[in-house]
Write a protein that holds these residues in place. Structure first.
Motif, short mmCIF file in Angstrom:
data_model
loop_
_atom_site.label_atom_id
_atom_site.label_comp_id
_atom_site.label_asym_id
_atom_site.label_seq_id
_atom_site.Cartn_x
_atom_site.Cartn_y
_atom_site.Cartn_z
N LEU A 291 8.88 -5.62 -8.82
CA LEU A 291 7.74 -6.38 -9.31
C LEU A 291 6.49 -5.83 -8.63
O LEU A 291 6.39 -5.82 -7.40
CB LEU A 291 7.88 -7.86 -8.98
CG LEU A 291 6.66 -8.74 -9.30
CD1 LEU A 291 6.40 -8.74 -10.81
CD2 LEU A 291 6.85 -10.16 -8.79
N SER A 292 5.54 -5.34 -9.41
CA SER A 292 4.34 -4.72 -8.87
C SER A 292 3.15 -5.66 -9.03
O SER A 292 2.90 -6.18 -10.13
CB SER A 292 4.06 -3.39 -9.60
OG SER A 292 2.89 -2.80 -9.11
N GLY B 29 20.27 -1.57 -5.64
CA GLY B 29 20.40 -2.97 -6.02
C GLY B 29 19.53 -3.94 -5.26
O GLY B 29 19.57 -5.14 -5.52
N LEU B 30 18.72 -3.46 -4.32
CA LEU B 30 17.88 -4.34 -3.51
C LEU B 30 16.55 -4.56 -4.24
O LEU B 30 15.85 -3.60 -4.56
CB LEU B 30 17.63 -3.72 -2.14
CG LEU B 30 17.10 -4.64 -1.04
CD1 LEU B 30 18.07 -5.78 -0.78
CD2 LEU B 30 16.87 -3.85 0.24
N PRO B 31 16.18 -5.82 -4.53
CA PRO B 31 14.92 -6.06 -5.24
C PRO B 31 13.72 -5.70 -4.37
O PRO B 31 13.78 -5.75 -3.14
CB PRO B 31 14.95 -7.56 -5.54
CG PRO B 31 15.87 -8.13 -4.51
CD PRO B 31 16.89 -7.07 -4.25
N ARG B 32 12.63 -5.32 -5.07
CA ARG B 32 11.42 -4.93 -4.34
C ARG B 32 10.20 -5.62 -4.92
O ARG B 32 10.09 -5.80 -6.14
CB ARG B 32 11.22 -3.40 -4.40
CG ARG B 32 12.06 -2.64 -3.40
CD ARG B 32 11.61 -1.19 -3.33
NE ARG B 32 12.09 -0.42 -4.47
CZ ARG B 32 11.41 0.57 -5.02
NH1 ARG B 32 10.19 0.86 -4.58
NH2 ARG B 32 11.91 1.24 -6.03
N LEU B 33 9.28 -5.96 -4.03
CA LEU B 33 7.99 -6.52 -4.39
C LEU B 33 6.94 -5.56 -3.88
O LEU B 33 6.80 -5.37 -2.67
CB LEU B 33 7.81 -7.90 -3.77
CG LEU B 33 6.44 -8.57 -3.93
CD1 LEU B 33 6.08 -8.77 -5.39
CD2 LEU B 33 6.41 -9.90 -3.17
N ALA B 34 6.21 -4.89 -4.78
CA ALA B 34 5.22 -3.88 -4.41
C ALA B 34 3.83 -4.50 -4.46
O ALA B 34 3.34 -4.86 -5.54
CB ALA B 34 5.30 -2.67 -5.35
N GLY C 120 0.79 -1.22 0.00
CA GLY C 120 0.00 0.00 0.00
C GLY C 120 0.82 1.26 0.00
O GLY C 120 0.37 2.29 0.51
N LEU C 121 2.01 1.22 -0.56
CA LEU C 121 2.86 2.42 -0.57
C LEU C 121 2.32 3.40 -1.61
O LEU C 121 2.12 3.06 -2.77
CB LEU C 121 4.30 2.04 -0.88
CG LEU C 121 5.37 3.07 -0.52
CD1 LEU C 121 5.43 3.26 0.98
CD2 LEU C 121 6.72 2.62 -1.05
N ASP D 230 0.14 1.71 -11.58
CA ASP D 230 1.47 1.91 -12.16
C ASP D 230 2.57 1.91 -11.12
O ASP D 230 3.69 2.29 -11.38
CB ASP D 230 1.52 3.23 -12.93
CG ASP D 230 1.24 4.43 -12.02
OD1 ASP D 230 0.79 4.22 -10.88
OD2 ASP D 230 1.48 5.56 -12.46
N GLY D 231 2.23 1.50 -9.87
CA GLY D 231 3.24 1.55 -8.82
C GLY D 231 4.35 0.55 -9.05
O GLY D 231 4.20 -0.65 -8.84
N GLY D 232 5.48 0.98 -9.47
CA GLY D 232 6.64 0.12 -9.68
C GLY D 232 6.71 -0.48 -11.06
O GLY D 232 7.72 -1.07 -11.43
N ALA D 233 5.65 -0.37 -11.86
CA ALA D 233 5.65 -1.00 -13.17
C ALA D 233 6.73 -0.38 -14.05
O ALA D 233 6.84 0.83 -14.15
CB ALA D 233 4.28 -0.85 -13.82
N GLY D 234 7.51 -1.24 -14.68
CA GLY D 234 8.51 -0.76 -15.62
C GLY D 234 9.81 -0.32 -14.98
O GLY D 234 10.73 0.05 -15.69
#
Length: 433
Positions: A233-234, A213-218, A199-200, A224-228
């Motif tokens: 990964l959103s 460099g730290l991967p994120r899962l949104a 919910g960010l 569109d949060g994080g897409a692209g």
């Protein structure tokens, strides 16, 4: 007060303004914009666009023929994601014209749609591959059923939790896995190998510097949060539904490699106990939290006191800490506390302000008196020079030590109507607050 009403409940808060009121209303409109609160501003004619427009989702100026449809459209805009303030300017001749074209709107219930299975599989793979995932909770989790699902997810893996200022209380602050505000989480962020955000909001995202460099899962953010974006990964949609769909995909996997005892040491180290006997601002906030009922809403003005209150107030539910979005020195907390008490049917609310902030809020204090609301207004004494007591006919007491503060709080909570308590505290030695 209208902005806080729209923040705490599903309904839209409405405020009626004259053009001369616009400069004073900017604090509430800015709060609605940053808190994603549904607010409808109706004015008798156009307002100075330079004052409010930067914080508005939309501004409508209908004719007599379009006024009814414009009003419905404005209400819809306030609650459409992302929620926020909308301005409707009604000139006198439009407001006085007969209403036409007014009808009931059909109720629209949008069913939750689960994300695509492939996206969920990819999200589950990220979670199960991470040795030390970290959960960050944002303002989008404050409504609905997100809290219980997030708690189950954090406990099942397990993973520590950091919160944004607006996400505070979605998971109870006293929970062993909740380590506090994201701004203070550098140590645990450095240990994580995956950041899971829930919910960010984009407004929160722009203020965060993530480790490189730290991967994120949104999870559960906007479409569109994080897409692209590389490394993100959103998974958009209803957060509870997303976690429900993820659960069978991560069941039975190896547990995360966090040392729970180490997390507890980190949490205790970050929350240094205040010294008993010395009534510092931090100690005063701790005492108020300990002596007030569960569910009490705390409000605080932007400024010197905000850092103290946000660090020390233990929220056990969402929307239990409301921080002003105006400039330092603008009065927000008293009116916000009155609105919170009204919105929650006479629930307890505490406003942390300073002498100037209380002196600037006689109308809010008088409103609390008329409705006999159990609002406690606390001057933390961190705002600089003292000003005379408020002119409102309410109890106004000074607490110079812990015993006096305890007695004043007990009397305030047992009575009916608002009480002003002025904490004449000294900052603790070695403390920045």
């Amino acid at each position: 007060m209208a902005a806080v009403t729209g923040d705490l409940g599903p309904a839209t808060g409405v405020v009626l303004l004259s053009p001369a009121d616009a400069p004073a209303a900017v604090v509430g409109v800015r709060y609605a914009a940053t808190a994603r609160a549904s607010l409808l501003v109706i004015s008798a004619g156009p307002l100075d666009s330079s004052v409010l427009t930067p914080h508005l989702k939309a501004a409508l100026q209908p004719t007599s023929e379009s006024a009814a449809s414009a009003l419905m459209s404005a209400l819809d805009l306030t609650i459409e994601a992302p929620r926020g303030p909308v301005h409707l300017a009604l000139s006198p001749h439009v407001a006085a014209a007969p209403a036409t074209g007014v009808g009931e709107r059909p109720a629209v219930v949008a069913p939750g749609v689960p994300p695509a299975p492939a996206v969920l599989d990819e999200a589950a793979a990220l979670l199960t591959a991470a040795a030390r995932p970290l959960l960050v909770v944002g303002l989008g989790c404050r409504s609905g059923q997100a809290g219980p699902w997030l708690r189950a997810l954090a406990e099942a893996l397990p993973m520590p939790v950091l919160v944004t200022l607006r996400g505070k209380g979605v998971l109870p602050d006293p929970h062993p896995l909740v380590l506090g505000l994201l701004d203070e989480g550098g140590t645990v962020l450095a240990r994580a190998d995956l950041i899971v955000t829930a919910g960010l909001d984009p407004l929160e995202e722009t203020a965060i510097s993530w480790p490189a460099g730290l991967p994120r899962l949104a999870l559960g953010g906007p479409t569109d949060g994080g897409a692209g974006r590389a490394g993100v990964l959103s998974v958009s949609g209803d957060l509870a539904l997303i976690i429900e769909e993820l659960a069978p995909r991560v069941r039975g996997q190896a547990r995360a490699d966090w040392d729970v005892a180490e997390l507890d040491r980190l949490k205790r180290a970050r929350r240094v106990a205040t010294s008993a006997g010395q009534l510092s601002p931090s100690r005063a906030v701790d005492m108020v939290r300990a002596l007030t009922p569960a569910g009490t809403v705390a409000t605080v003005d932007e400024g010197p006191g905000a850092a103290v209150v946000t660090a020390r107030w233990q929220a056990v539910g969402p929307n239990e800490l409301l921080v002003g979005a105006g400039d330092s020195g603008q009065s927000f907390a008293p009116a916000a506390a009155v609105a919170a008490s009204l919105a929650r049917a006479g629930g307890h609310a505490v406003a942390f302000s300073d002498a100037a902030g209380l002196a600037a809020a006689p109308d809010a204090i008088a409103t609390a008196g008329r409705h006999q609301l159990p609002v406690v207004l606390i001057d933390l004494g961190v705002g600089g020079a003292e000003t005379p007591p408020t002119e409102a006919a309410v109890p106004d007491v000074t607490a110079g030590d812990e015993e006096q503060l305890t007695r004043a709080l007990h009397r305030a909570l047992a009575g009916r109507g608002p009480t002003v308590i002025r904490v004449r505290a000294r900052p603790a030695r070695g403390s920045p607050v």
